[in-house]
Write an enzyme that holds these catalytic residues in place. Structure first.
Site, mmCIF file in Angstrom:
data_model
loop_
_atom_site.group_PDB
_atom_site.id
_atom_site.type_symbol
_atom_site.label_atom_id
_atom_site.label_comp_id
_atom_site.label_asym_id
_atom_site.label_seq_id
_atom_site.Cartn_x
_atom_site.Cartn_y
_atom_site.Cartn_z
ATOM 1 N N LYS A 132 75.259 63.725 -72.433
ATOM 2 C CA LYS A 132 74.524 62.490 -72.700
ATOM 3 C C LYS A 132 74.506 61.675 -71.414
ATOM 4 O O LYS A 132 75.531 61.511 -70.753
ATOM 5 C CB LYS A 132 75.210 61.699 -73.818
ATOM 6 C CG LYS A 132 74.749 60.247 -73.932
ATOM 7 C CD LYS A 132 75.703 59.428 -74.789
ATOM 8 C CE LYS A 132 75.468 57.939 -74.615
ATOM 9 N NZ LYS A 132 76.424 57.114 -75.372
ATOM 10 N N TRP A 148 71.172 59.354 -81.104
ATOM 11 C CA TRP A 148 71.110 58.186 -81.996
ATOM 12 C C TRP A 148 71.812 56.960 -81.405
ATOM 13 O O TRP A 148 72.358 56.144 -82.141
ATOM 14 C CB TRP A 148 71.684 58.535 -83.376
ATOM 15 C CG TRP A 148 70.959 59.671 -84.021
ATOM 16 C CD1 TRP A 148 69.734 59.615 -84.637
ATOM 17 C CD2 TRP A 148 71.371 61.028 -84.102
ATOM 18 N NE1 TRP A 148 69.376 60.857 -85.092
ATOM 19 C CE2 TRP A 148 70.363 61.740 -84.790
ATOM 20 C CE3 TRP A 148 72.509 61.731 -83.666
ATOM 21 C CZ2 TRP A 148 70.442 63.110 -85.038
ATOM 22 C CZ3 TRP A 148 72.588 63.098 -83.918
ATOM 23 C CH2 TRP A 148 71.570 63.759 -84.595
ATOM 24 N N HIS A 149 71.739 56.825 -80.094
ATOM 25 C CA HIS A 149 72.365 55.680 -79.435
ATOM 26 C C HIS A 149 71.307 54.745 -78.853
ATOM 27 O O HIS A 149 71.530 54.097 -77.827
ATOM 28 C CB HIS A 149 73.310 56.154 -78.325
ATOM 29 C CG HIS A 149 74.492 56.918 -78.829
ATOM 30 N ND1 HIS A 149 75.387 57.557 -77.999
ATOM 31 C CD2 HIS A 149 74.924 57.159 -80.098
ATOM 32 C CE1 HIS A 149 76.321 58.158 -78.723
ATOM 33 N NE2 HIS A 149 76.052 57.931 -80.003
ATOM 34 N N TYR A 150 70.156 54.665 -79.480
ATOM 35 C CA TYR A 150 69.089 53.810 -78.952
ATOM 36 C C TYR A 150 69.453 52.334 -79.125
ATOM 37 O O TYR A 150 70.189 51.940 -80.026
ATOM 38 C CB TYR A 150 67.746 54.131 -79.609
ATOM 39 C CG TYR A 150 67.744 54.180 -81.120
ATOM 40 C CD1 TYR A 150 67.542 53.019 -81.868
ATOM 41 C CD2 TYR A 150 67.922 55.378 -81.803
ATOM 42 C CE1 TYR A 150 67.535 53.060 -83.241
ATOM 43 C CE2 TYR A 150 67.908 55.424 -83.185
ATOM 44 C CZ TYR A 150 67.714 54.270 -83.901
ATOM 45 O OH TYR A 150 67.702 54.297 -85.270
#
Length: 599
Positions: free
Chosen positions: A429, A529-531
């Site tokens: 990531k 899913w870390h927006y």
């Protein structure tokens, strides 16, 4: 390539996409009987509170619990209770959650304009109910950078951790990943810690030793029952404003209430009680908070006028600065069985990327077409958001997505041998990221997803970090520590070829994906899913999270972040709710000459 290699290459192209469901899997939770939680259909048509919080998610739950200690608080959540949905708590049924596209699903799927499949939570507890459970704090530098007091932030972390955070026990595959990272130079070995340090560490988990998931909804146990009302299935349509006369600056706009609808379509209104320090707080997340501001008339003037929305305040930065940390993953088939694991180990590198992994030898067994799952219940194999029914054929032109084609693809996947699921994914990531995009309204329906563009890898530094992270993964795969979990005749190019075939997004593939790491990063980009962004500090809200130019309105959630905190944001989003709840309480009580709340 050997026959054995060809067998794994073909069988895993479809099968291993189940990993992307596993990343968010969960275990059984215990039901909680909160007396202050009820369906919005039971709410009065008009009500009054000191604080109205929109969004009962990762930040909204701890914020509501904290403010309720001294004030009357209303928490409005558009979804249902996590304790009433067995899928949320049951790992064996988690794929059913992501593949559920019904209006009441806890996970609301969307596809960004970049073509990347994504999800947003729609359940009390928010993303903590549907994620992979990794728990880690932000670095001290991050905390200082956002202007928080280190001592108070530490106290908020401990307040959260007393309920939801635990030390995981590593199985052989995760231990091998840990050793491989250290061999690859991601040093030092920091052992188990919640804290953020360069090197390799075992992070926390919101799964306890008995395998139960603990979520932000569990933090509501801190609430004063008489001070809190939580309404489920409450869909907020807009914020109500009025003009007030300021002491120095003339007339100003202030928030005064919200309009919401229950599951039966009836309209309700909730207003702030009399008192100039009462406030409405948006905690609807990086998608929901900027969307609701725009639907309420706060946002870019031309954009709002194009939808016929009366302008309350021209706020061009609402919806801007949207970012999603790009993730890329390498599937590594294993010659021997491996344990089912979520994210437990992380390598915090010096090259601007984080290395993590997840594994599972019996993913297929848990959703077996020919037998029962581990709980003895027969269920068909389900590949969740990447199943043929809902995701695998997303790259096929619509006219070719016939029922016969979908059924054939589903049957092909069901017939795969369980050995095709043996292995794990090592992913990277990108830190930050530096690439940013924007969010716009799709329509005036608050239940619909807005349009969002993240512009993955538009900044060259993000692409450099991705390539550097993949190089670290290659060293891990070839390490001595990891040798029992990889085939010696599988080259990095072979693994890249396998991973390129996964239907992880709607982007076209290129012939040089396995030889150009830059192209691999771009073509196989996924979300983790870390927006975040859309209501950023300094652009939409001030350092106290007050919306600039509007009184009695704050935004307290991940939409205010300019960068994602640490390797996983959920711990910091939770403590943001607690930290600001304490701060708001103490500042208000101090102004009234009363004793405040301890951090």
């Amino acid at each position: 390539m050997s026959g054995r290699s060809r067998h794994f290459t073909m069988s895993t192209l479809l099968a291993t996409s189940f990993f992307f469901v596993l990343l968010c899997s969960s275990l059984q939770v215990r039901g909680v009987n909160y007396t202050f939680v009820k369906d919005a259909a039971l709410a009065p048509s008009v009500s009054y509170y000191d604080y109205i919080i929109v969004g009962g998610g990762t930040a909204g739950c701890p914020l509501a619990a904290t403010l309720s200690e001294r004030f009357r608080v209303l928490l409005l959540e558009r979804g249902a209770s996590p304790y009433d949905d067995d899928r949320i708590g049951d790992m064996a049924r988690f794929a059913d959650t992501l593949s559920d596209t019904s209006p009441g699903s806890p996970a609301q799927r969307f596809v960004s304009e970049d073509g990347v499949i994504n999800s947003r939570p729609r359940v009390l507890g928010g993303g903590s109910c549907i994620n992979a459970g990794f728990y880690t704090r932000a670095s001290d530098d991050y905390v200082r950078g956002v202007g928080w007091d280190l001592g108070a932030a530490g106290a908020a972390y401990r307040w959260v951790e007393d309920v939801v955070a635990f030390q995981p026990e590593l199985g052989p595959w995760q231990a091998a990943l840990q050793g491989g990272l250290l061999e690859a130079g991601v040093a030092p070995d920091n052992g188990f810690t919640f804290d953020h340090f360069d090197g390799t560490k075992v992070g926390g988990s919101i799964f306890d030793a008995d395998g139960r998931r603990h979520t932000a909804a569990d933090l509501l146990r801190y609430a004063r029952a008489e001070g809190l009302d939580v309404l489920l299935r409450a869909r907020v349509a807009k914020i109500l404003f009025f003009n007030v006369r300021g002491r120095r600056s003339g007339r100003r706009t202030a928030a005064r209430g919200v309009v919401f609808h229950d599951s039966e379509g009836r309209m309700h209104k909730a207003f702030l009680s009399a008192g100039r320090r009462n406030e409405i707080i948006l905690s609807a997340g990086a998608m929901g908070s900027p969307q609701l501001l725009m639907l309420s008339g706060v946002g870019p003037a031309d954009h709002l006028r194009s939808f016929g929305i009366p302008l309350v305040r021209d706020h061009p930065a609402v919806g801007q600065g949207m970012s999603d940390n790009p993730m890329n993953a390498i599937y590594v088939p294993s010659p021997s069985p491996v344990e089912v694991s979520l994210i437990q180990v992380v390598g915090i590198t010096q090259v601007g990327s984080y290395i993590e992994g997840a594994s599972g030898s019996n993913w297929g067994v848990r959703h077996s077409a020919s037998g029962s799952g581990p709980d003895g219940v027969h269920r068909p194999r389900n590949f969740g958001m990447f199943s043929p029914q809902t995701g695998q054929l997303a790259t096929v032109p619509p006219k070719q997505r016939t029922p016969e084609a979908i059924a054939h693809a589903a049957e092909s996947m069901r017939q795969l041998d369980d050995s095709a699921f043996r292995g794990g994914f090592i992913l990277e990531k990108v830190l930050g990221p530096l690439s940013t995009g924007h969010l716009e309204l799709r329509n005036r329906d608050p239940d619909d997803n807005p349009l969002v563009t993240f512009n993955y890898f538009s900044h060259p530094e993000d692409l450099r970090r991705c390539v550097a992270g993949l190089s670290v993964i290659e060293r891990v795969i070839h390490s001595q520590a990891f040798k029992n979990f990889t085939y010696p005749d599988f080259s990095m190019e072979t693994l890249l070829n396998m991973s390129t075939g996964f239907p992880v997004n709607l982007l076209p593939r290129h012939d040089n994906d396995s030889t150009s790491l830059e192209m691999f990063c771009k073509d196989t980009v996924m979300t983790i899913w870390h927006y975040h962004g859309g209501c950023q500090v300094g652009r939409v809200v001030d350092a106290e999270y007050r919306v600039l130019g509007i009184d009695a309105l704050r935004v307290i959630d991940g939409s205010t972040f300019n960068a994602s905190p640490g390797t996983n944001p959920q711990a910091t989003v939770m403590i943001l709710g607690r930290y600001m709840g304490v701060r708001i309480t103490n500042e208000r009580l101090a102004a009234e000459g009363l004793e405040g709340t301890k951090p």
